[in-house]
Each structure stands twice: as C-alpha cells, then as structure tokens.
Design a protein around this motif. Structure first.
Motif, PDB file in Angstrom:
ATOM      1  N   ARG A  66       3.784  -1.156   8.903  1.00  0.00           N
ATOM      2  CA  ARG A  66       3.542  -0.219   7.799  1.00  0.00           C
ATOM      3  C   ARG A  66       4.814  -0.020   6.968  1.00  0.00           C
ATOM      4  N   ALA A  67       5.947   0.087   7.658  1.00  0.00           N
ATOM      5  CA  ALA A  67       7.228   0.276   6.954  1.00  0.00           C
ATOM      6  C   ALA A  67       7.576  -0.956   6.128  1.00  0.00           C
ATOM      7  N   ILE A  68       7.333  -2.140   6.658  1.00  0.00           N
ATOM      8  CA  ILE A  68       7.606  -3.381   5.917  1.00  0.00           C
ATOM      9  C   ILE A  68       6.751  -3.435   4.656  1.00  0.00           C
ATOM     10  N   ARG A  69       5.484  -3.089   4.791  1.00  0.00           N
ATOM     11  CA  ARG A  69       4.593  -3.134   3.630  1.00  0.00           C
ATOM     12  C   ARG A  69       4.988  -2.123   2.563  1.00  0.00           C
ATOM     13  N   ALA A  70       5.544  -0.998   2.966  1.00  0.00           N
ATOM     14  CA  ALA A  70       5.938   0.039   2.001  1.00  0.00           C
ATOM     15  C   ALA A  70       7.322  -0.216   1.403  1.00  0.00           C
ATOM     16  N   ASP A  71       8.112  -1.044   2.050  1.00  0.00           N
ATOM     17  CA  ASP A  71       9.494  -1.297   1.626  1.00  0.00           C
ATOM     18  C   ASP A  71       9.513  -2.081   0.314  1.00  0.00           C
ATOM     19  N   LYS A  72      10.308  -1.632  -0.661  1.00  0.00           N
ATOM     20  CA  LYS A  72      10.368  -2.245  -1.992  1.00  0.00           C
ATOM     21  C   LYS A  72      11.543  -3.205  -2.154  1.00  0.00           C
ATOM     22  N   ARG A  73      12.374  -3.375  -1.139  1.00  0.00           N
ATOM     23  CA  ARG A  73      13.527  -4.275  -1.242  1.00  0.00           C
ATOM     24  C   ARG A  73      13.054  -5.731  -1.237  1.00  0.00           C
ATOM     25  N   THR A  74      14.003  -6.656  -1.399  1.00  0.00           N
ATOM     26  CA  THR A  74      13.661  -8.083  -1.375  1.00  0.00           C
ATOM     27  C   THR A  74      13.243  -8.484   0.040  1.00  0.00           C
ATOM     28  N   TYR A  75      12.485  -9.561   0.122  1.00  0.00           N
ATOM     29  CA  TYR A  75      12.017 -10.038   1.415  1.00  0.00           C
ATOM     30  C   TYR A  75      13.189 -10.416   2.317  1.00  0.00           C
ATOM     31  N   GLU A  76      14.243 -10.953   1.725  1.00  0.00           N
ATOM     32  CA  GLU A  76      15.431 -11.326   2.502  1.00  0.00           C
ATOM     33  C   GLU A  76      16.078 -10.091   3.130  1.00  0.00           C
ATOM     34  N   GLN A  77      16.184  -9.008   2.360  1.00  0.00           N
ATOM     35  CA  GLN A  77      16.806  -7.782   2.864  1.00  0.00           C
ATOM     36  C   GLN A  77      15.965  -7.164   3.987  1.00  0.00           C
ATOM     37  N   ILE A  78      14.661  -7.127   3.778  1.00  0.00           N
ATOM     38  CA  ILE A  78      13.770  -6.578   4.812  1.00  0.00           C
ATOM     39  C   ILE A  78      13.842  -7.452   6.063  1.00  0.00           C
ATOM     40  N   GLY A  79      13.794  -8.758   5.852  1.00  0.00           N
ATOM     41  CA  GLY A  79      13.849  -9.697   6.974  1.00  0.00           C
ATOM     42  C   GLY A  79      15.120  -9.551   7.787  1.00  0.00           C
ATOM     43  N   LYS A 127      12.042 -14.625   5.484  1.00  0.00           N
ATOM     44  CA  LYS A 127      11.370 -14.037   4.330  1.00  0.00           C
ATOM     45  C   LYS A 127       9.897 -14.477   4.303  1.00  0.00           C
ATOM     46  N   GLY A 128       9.596 -15.658   4.860  1.00  0.00           N
ATOM     47  CA  GLY A 128       8.201 -16.094   4.964  1.00  0.00           C
ATOM     48  C   GLY A 128       7.390 -15.182   5.871  1.00  0.00           C
ATOM     49  N   GLY A 129       8.001 -14.750   6.982  1.00  0.00           N
ATOM     50  CA  GLY A 129       7.315 -13.826   7.889  1.00  0.00           C
ATOM     51  C   GLY A 129       7.038 -12.494   7.218  1.00  0.00           C
ATOM     52  N   ILE A 130       8.010 -12.021   6.446  1.00  0.00           N
ATOM     53  CA  ILE A 130       7.825 -10.770   5.694  1.00  0.00           C
ATOM     54  C   ILE A 130       6.718 -10.958   4.661  1.00  0.00           C
ATOM     55  N   SER A 131       6.712 -12.100   3.985  1.00  0.00           N
ATOM     56  CA  SER A 131       5.678 -12.398   3.001  1.00  0.00           C
ATOM     57  C   SER A 131       4.284 -12.368   3.628  1.00  0.00           C
ATOM     58  N   HIS A 132       4.153 -12.952   4.811  1.00  0.00           N
ATOM     59  CA  HIS A 132       2.848 -12.961   5.489  1.00  0.00           C
ATOM     60  C   HIS A 132       2.381 -11.545   5.821  1.00  0.00           C
ATOM     61  N   ILE A 133       3.313 -10.685   6.212  1.00  0.00           N
ATOM     62  CA  ILE A 133       2.948  -9.298   6.526  1.00  0.00           C
ATOM     63  C   ILE A 133       2.532  -8.566   5.254  1.00  0.00           C
ATOM     64  N   SER A 151       1.454  -9.731   2.397  1.00  0.00           N
ATOM     65  CA  SER A 151       0.239 -10.257   1.773  1.00  0.00           C
ATOM     66  C   SER A 151      -0.975 -10.149   2.696  1.00  0.00           C
ATOM     67  N   ARG A 152      -0.773  -9.560   3.879  1.00  0.00           N
ATOM     68  CA  ARG A 152      -1.829  -9.318   4.859  1.00  0.00           C
ATOM     69  C   ARG A 152      -2.455 -10.576   5.423  1.00  0.00           C
ATOM     70  N   ARG A 153      -1.672 -11.654   5.480  1.00  0.00           N
ATOM     71  CA  ARG A 153      -2.131 -12.871   6.163  1.00  0.00           C
ATOM     72  C   ARG A 153      -2.006 -12.713   7.663  1.00  0.00           C
ATOM     73  N   VAL A 154      -1.114 -11.840   8.108  1.00  0.00           N
ATOM     74  CA  VAL A 154      -0.971 -11.487   9.514  1.00  0.00           C
ATOM     75  C   VAL A 154      -1.037  -9.976   9.627  1.00  0.00           C
ATOM     76  N   TRP A 155      -1.252  -9.496  10.803  1.00  0.00           N
ATOM     77  CA  TRP A 155      -1.422  -8.051  11.041  1.00  0.00           C
ATOM     78  C   TRP A 155      -2.531  -7.515  10.138  1.00  0.00           C
ATOM     79  N   THR A 156      -3.633  -8.249  10.053  1.00  0.00           N
ATOM     80  CA  THR A 156      -4.727  -7.883   9.160  1.00  0.00           C
ATOM     81  C   THR A 156      -5.463  -6.622   9.608  1.00  0.00           C
ATOM     82  N   HIS A 157      -5.318  -6.264  10.867  1.00  0.00           N
ATOM     83  CA  HIS A 157      -6.006  -5.075  11.370  1.00  0.00           C
ATOM     84  C   HIS A 157      -5.292  -3.770  11.011  1.00  0.00           C
ATOM     85  N   ILE A 158      -4.111  -3.855  10.389  1.00  0.00           N
ATOM     86  CA  ILE A 158      -3.347  -2.652   9.997  1.00  0.00           C
ATOM     87  C   ILE A 158      -3.573  -2.394   8.520  1.00  0.00           C
TER      88      ILE A 158
END
Length: 165
Positions: free
Chosen positions: A130-143, A150-156, A158-165
């Motif tokens: 939930r925090a990752i999805r709400a975070d407005k920083r760059t994917y690199e910074q969050i990662g 940054k690909g893992g952050i992108s998947h979260i 864009s809801r390609r993973v953790w789709t049940h949240i």
C-alpha cells in the motif's frame, strides 16, 4: 526433484549437523522451524555436501538424526508444518501414504502458491505494498528503500502483482 537424490552420510557428519542446526529455531510447540532457504510451499532447502546436492530440509533432518531414507521413501510430517525439521515429527512412508494422510487431514495443496505475505518467499507486507502504491517518488528511489528493482516496483504499482490488495 530434490528428494530423489541418493543420500550418503558425509565423513564429517558432526560438521554437517552443526551447519544444519545453525538454520533451525526450536519452538515451544516442539517444531524445529527451518530458518534457511525455503521453496514456495514453505519446505526448507538444505545443501547436503555439494552445491548440486540440495535436499528438502526435513529429509536431511531424517537422514542426520534417524536413518538414511531410501530414494523411494517419502519423509512425512506428523505436525503438518512444512518448515518443521524436528526428527520426532517425521516418519517414513510411501507417496500413497503421504497422499492419504494429506486428504485425511484436509490439507491438499492448492493449485497456486499462497498469495502475498503468506508466501514463504515474500519479503513485503500488505502495508508495504500500500505504501509503495501511494509513494510519488521515482521507482528507483522507492526500490532502493525496499531493496527491489524498479521493474518490481512497476509491477506493484500497475497491479500486475499483489492484485488482491
């Protein structure tokens, strides 16, 4: 399959036992919980004596503390805890015995691995997602904060993973 490896006791079995026991936490329930590497179903993985000889940890425990099982034998759990490696909770059986036990205890394996936090390989919690999805920083910074690409952050996000949240 990792369980089909022919097990031969190493010359220095005490060193192998010490290495094994370093990856075990003993709980009040009596279970010895494997803290090392696990597969997606929660079964421990233990490097027996070479990098290519990886066994399920409960099978290694049986070999180290009880007897070396035949390659056709299945090491079953009385406690139904895949992470448990307590030799007192393990017994030998056939594939058929293990299947009957599984159905008798109403614990057959679901077609897919557990989702989210319940998956043994997950290092994120639902709150992290939930925090990752709400975070407005760059994917690199969050990662960098979550030790993810940054690909893992992108998947979260864009809801390609953790789709049940």
């Amino acid at each position: 399959m990792a369980d089909m490896i022919k097990i031969e006791l190493p010359a220095d079995i005490d060193a192998v036992r010490r290495r094994f026991e370093a990856m075990v936490t003993k709980e009040p329930s009596g279970c010895w919980i494997w803290t090392g590497s696990r597969d997606y179903r929660g079964y421990g993985r233990f490097r027996w004596n070479t990098p290519r000889s990886v066994l399920r940890a409960h099978r290694a425990a049986y070999a180290l503390y009880v007897a070396v099982p035949d390659t056709a034998a299945v090491v079953c759990h009385r406690c139904d805890n895949p992470a448990c490696v307590n030799p007192e909770h393990l017994f030998l059986g056939t594939f058929r015995d293990n299947t009957r036990d599984m159905f008798a205890k109403d614990r057959w394996v679901k077609p897919r691995p557990p989702r989210g936090e319940r998956n043994a390989n997950s290092h994120l919690t639902e709150d992290d997602v939930r925090a990752i999805r709400a975070d407005k920083r760059t994917y690199e910074q969050i990662g960098a904060d979550y030790r993810m690409s940054k690909g893992g952050i992108s998947h979260i996000k864009s809801r390609r993973v953790w789709t049940h949240i």
